[in-house]
Design an enzyme around this catalytic site. Structure first.
Site, PDB file in Angstrom:
ATOM      1  N   HIS A 161     -37.646  46.315   7.377  1.00  0.00           N
ATOM      2  CA  HIS A 161     -38.269  46.425   8.704  1.00  0.00           C
ATOM      3  C   HIS A 161     -39.451  47.390   8.721  1.00  0.00           C
ATOM      4  O   HIS A 161     -40.211  47.420   9.680  1.00  0.00           O
ATOM      5  CB  HIS A 161     -37.220  46.871   9.732  1.00  0.00           C
ATOM      6  CG  HIS A 161     -36.219  45.800  10.040  1.00  0.00           C
ATOM      7  ND1 HIS A 161     -36.259  45.048  11.188  1.00  0.00           N
ATOM      8  CD2 HIS A 161     -35.178  45.310   9.322  1.00  0.00           C
ATOM      9  CE1 HIS A 161     -35.265  44.164  11.182  1.00  0.00           C
ATOM     10  NE2 HIS A 161     -34.597  44.314  10.048  1.00  0.00           N
ATOM     11  N   ASP A 370     -46.740  51.277  11.088  1.00  0.00           N
ATOM     12  CA  ASP A 370     -45.558  50.603  11.627  1.00  0.00           C
ATOM     13  C   ASP A 370     -45.344  49.308  10.855  1.00  0.00           C
ATOM     14  O   ASP A 370     -46.316  48.600  10.560  1.00  0.00           O
ATOM     15  CB  ASP A 370     -45.785  50.267  13.113  1.00  0.00           C
ATOM     16  CG  ASP A 370     -44.537  50.508  13.955  1.00  0.00           C
ATOM     17  OD1 ASP A 370     -43.429  50.320  13.421  1.00  0.00           O
ATOM     18  OD2 ASP A 370     -44.675  50.874  15.129  1.00  0.00           O
TER      19      ASP A 370
HETATM   20  C1  GDG Z   1     -38.365  49.144  13.348  1.00  0.00           C
HETATM   21  C2  GDG Z   1     -39.739  49.264  12.676  1.00  0.00           C
HETATM   22  C3  GDG Z   1     -40.272  46.949  13.448  1.00  0.00           C
HETATM   23  C4  GDG Z   1     -37.877  51.444  22.941  1.00  0.00           C
HETATM   24  N1  GDG Z   1     -37.683  52.358  23.922  1.00  0.00           N
HETATM   25  C5  GDG Z   1     -36.821  51.802  24.809  1.00  0.00           C
HETATM   26  C6  GDG Z   1     -36.471  50.529  24.337  1.00  0.00           C
HETATM   27  N2  GDG Z   1     -37.127  50.333  23.193  1.00  0.00           N
HETATM   28  C7  GDG Z   1     -37.057  49.093  22.420  1.00  0.00           C
HETATM   29  C8  GDG Z   1     -38.368  48.342  22.488  1.00  0.00           C
HETATM   30  C9  GDG Z   1     -38.312  47.537  21.200  1.00  0.00           C
HETATM   31  C10 GDG Z   1     -37.564  48.472  20.262  1.00  0.00           C
HETATM   32  O1  GDG Z   1     -36.835  49.390  21.063  1.00  0.00           O
HETATM   33  C11 GDG Z   1     -38.518  49.278  19.385  1.00  0.00           C
HETATM   34  O2  GDG Z   1     -38.955  48.432  18.361  1.00  0.00           O
HETATM   35  P1  GDG Z   1     -40.263  48.720  17.510  1.00  0.00           P
HETATM   36  O3  GDG Z   1     -40.502  47.551  16.644  1.00  0.00           O
HETATM   37  O4  GDG Z   1     -41.396  48.986  18.435  1.00  0.00           O
HETATM   38  O5  GDG Z   1     -40.005  50.043  16.668  1.00  0.00           O
HETATM   39  P2  GDG Z   1     -38.825  50.632  15.708  1.00  0.00           P
HETATM   40  O6  GDG Z   1     -37.640  51.055  16.474  1.00  0.00           O
HETATM   41  O7  GDG Z   1     -39.469  51.696  14.885  1.00  0.00           O
HETATM   42  O8  GDG Z   1     -38.395  49.402  14.769  1.00  0.00           O
HETATM   43  C12 GDG Z   1     -40.764  48.389  13.393  1.00  0.00           C
HETATM   44  C13 GDG Z   1     -38.844  46.862  13.952  1.00  0.00           C
HETATM   45  O9  GDG Z   1     -37.961  47.748  13.242  1.00  0.00           O
HETATM   46  C14 GDG Z   1     -38.299  45.451  13.862  1.00  0.00           C
HETATM   47  O10 GDG Z   1     -38.421  44.965  12.557  1.00  0.00           O
HETATM   48  O11 GDG Z   1     -41.100  46.224  14.353  1.00  0.00           O
HETATM   49  O12 GDG Z   1     -42.005  48.432  12.722  1.00  0.00           O
HETATM   50  O13 GDG Z   1     -40.174  50.625  12.641  1.00  0.00           O
HETATM   51  O14 GDG Z   1     -37.555  46.378  21.372  1.00  0.00           O
HETATM   52  O15 GDG Z   1     -38.427  47.590  23.665  1.00  0.00           O
HETATM   53  N3  GDG Z   1     -35.621  49.711  24.984  1.00  0.00           N
HETATM   54  C15 GDG Z   1     -35.077  50.173  26.150  1.00  0.00           C
HETATM   55  N4  GDG Z   1     -35.376  51.410  26.648  1.00  0.00           N
HETATM   56  C16 GDG Z   1     -36.244  52.239  26.012  1.00  0.00           C
HETATM   57  O16 GDG Z   1     -36.513  53.346  26.493  1.00  0.00           O
HETATM   58  N5  GDG Z   1     -34.237  49.391  26.824  1.00  0.00           N
END
Ligand code: GDG
Length: 466
Positions: A161, A370
């Site tokens: 990821h 990222d």
């Molecule tokens: C890893 C990789 C890759 C965030 N704050 C809240 C919340 N979130 C949810 C978002 C989104 C998820 O969490 C975050 O996903 P990201 O992809 O932006 O980032 P990472 O957690 O670092 O994920 C990344 C991912 O894995 C998938 O392969 O894209 O590059 O680092 O869904 O919406 N959800 C809620 N409240 C929050 O305050 N409900």
């Protein structure tokens, strides 16, 4: 070929996140896996979140609808060394090219190996001959090799990821040779982007891993052939669209919109992590207010940043740095009826979050690195197609490879980000609609179901061919 639907899909990740009522989990891996399991079901194996003084724990299995959640507790000290230590003080920073954050201890690596071997033993006891195993992320790189040692012959795939680093960064990791050899024990390796795949291929070097890279995405290594390919993760388009429309009518979203008093909203949503470039983002926003004075009192930045990995020093430090940044910028620019930054150091439920996205004129996604970034994709999907907001996206996020119609910026260059925001908030409706439609098309074509199907198909066809 046996249809994937007939075979049980076993997903393995460090942490199993049981679905919560409000869907509050902040983390891309958990959001992605739950969405991927939703349609066809399967079993999700990993850590329960509980710590114990024992070195072994029984597997607990709970069924919710079509998904079985099989979890184990971890020994407290092993967890500290395996998770906070080798996984998050060595692998995470190196994969994000942030080598200043690398901190290695031998006992961390030992615990990493121990926990992977425990995972393999516990998982092996649950497996049936037809199961397809899909392992997720950098915490579990040695798992396939451990399972093979335990006599497991099922198809095993691995998805990373986070970004895969180039050899020059990877070789700073103590134990990297072992990791590379372990990766080659999988049948299929999946990465978010072509850049990650290329970086992986160039890391396969003699005498560490003698490998022959073929033109068809297969790699021949001494133990056999594996597939290494690009599988960019998608989002659940229908779910997000429905949630954002529904949330738009809710009281909490209406209250937030009313409180803006007609000002344009810029939204950032990120786990509180140094890779997300939040310090740089706040400084770029300050640059916007300086360079474009008419934005003062006319825009509001809402940054939602739920804490993660509490107890790892770098994460505690970034938290206080952001408190200082937001306090200073607010002190400098605020007026009696306007605060430039609303900084929420906590998570909010998924539904209002999608409603906030829909009402934001700008989605500000500026990680310094990222793997993909699901927030960028969710923001686009949550927009009203008739009057969409605009995504300002870091060129260093994997999502920039697909969302080429976003306003692409360099997160290290405050002027680039400030100019990008200025362009987004003044972009004519026609152009916003056009760019949004192009991005939505890409996201619909490669949604979360397409991601799962493509990966599982690749795993099955590789085994059938072999
Ligand atoms: C890893 C990789 C890759 C965030 N704050 C809240 C919340 N979130 C949810 C978002 C989104 C998820 O969490 C975050 O996903 P990201 O992809 O932006 O980032 P990472 O957690 O670092 O994920 C990344 C991912 O894995 C998938 O392969 O894209 O590059 O680092 O869904 O919406 N959800 C809620 N409240 C929050 O305050 N409900």
């Amino acid at each position: 070929m046996t249809e994937p639907a007939d075979r049980r899909l076993i997903i393995v990740s460090n942490r199993v996140a049981m679905p919560r009522k409000n869907g509050a989990s902040a983390g891309g891996l958990a959001v992605g896996i739950l969405a991927a399991l939703k349609d066809q079901g399967g079993l999700w194996f990993g850590w329960s979140g509980k710590l114990t003084e024992k070195s072994d724990s029984d597997v607990e299995v709970v069924r919710r609808d079509n998904i079985e959640f099989a979890t184990i507790a971890l020994n407290e000290s092993d967890f500290e060394h395996y998770y906070n230590g080798y996984s998050n003080r060595v692998l995470w920073p190196v994969c994000h090219y942030l080598l200043d954050f690398l901190h290695f201890e031998t006992e961390d690596f030992d615990a990493y190996l121990r926990v992977n071997s425990l995972f393999a033993r516990k998982l092996a006891s649950l497996l049936q001959p037809d199961d397809i195993i899909w392992v997720h992320d950098y915490h579990l790189i040695p798992l396939a090799a451990e399972l093979r040692n335990a006599g497991i012959d099922n198809p095993i795939g691995f998805f990373l990821h986070v970004p895969f680093p180039t050899f020059e960064a990877l070789r700073a990791v103590p134990g990297y040779e072992y990791l590379l050899r372990s990766l080659c024990a999988y049948d299929v390796l999946g990465f978010h982007t072509h850049r990650d795949l290329t970086a992986f291929r160039t890391c396969l070097q003699e005498p560490i891993v003698p490998a022959q890279i073929n033109g068809d995405n297969t790699i021949r290594v001494s133990g056999g052939t594996l597939v290494a390919d690009v599988f960019p993760i998608g989002v659940d388009v229908e779910e997000i669209q429905a949630l954002s429309v529904e949330a738009n009518r809710s009281k909490s979203v209406r209250r937030m919109v009313d409180s803006l008093d007609g000002r344009q909203l810029i939204i950032g949503v990120d786990r509180l992590d140094y890779s997300k470039g939040l310090h740089q983002r706040f400084l770029s926003y300050e640059r916007l207010l300086e360079k474009y004075p008419n934005t003062q009192n006319n825009v509001t930045l809402m940054q939602i940043a739920p804490p993660t990995r509490v107890g790892v020093r770098a994460y505690d430090e970034i938290r206080s740095e952001l408190e200082q940044d937001s306090g200073r910028i607010n002190g400098r620019f605020a007026s009696s009826d306007w605060v430039p930054i609303r900084y929420l150091n906590k998570g909010i439920s998924r539904k209002p979050l999608m409603g906030f996205f829909r009402n934001a004129d700008v989605g500000l996604v500026t990680p310094v690195r990222d793997g993909m970034n699901l927030v960028a994709k969710e923001y686009i999907v949550a927009q009203d197609p008739e009057n969409p907001g605009m995504l300002v996206l870091s060129s260093l996020a994997g999502a920039a490879c697909e969302l080429t119609d976003a306003v692409i910026v360099n997160p290290h260059d405050r002027d680039s980000v400030a100019d990008g925001i200025a362009m987004a908030i003044t972009m004519p409706l026609d152009e916003r609609r056009e760019r949004h439609a192009a991005m939505l098309k890409v996201l619909k074509m490669n949604d979360i179901t397409a991601w799962r199907t493509r990966f599982v198909d690749a795993l099955l066809s590789h085994r059938e061919a072999g």
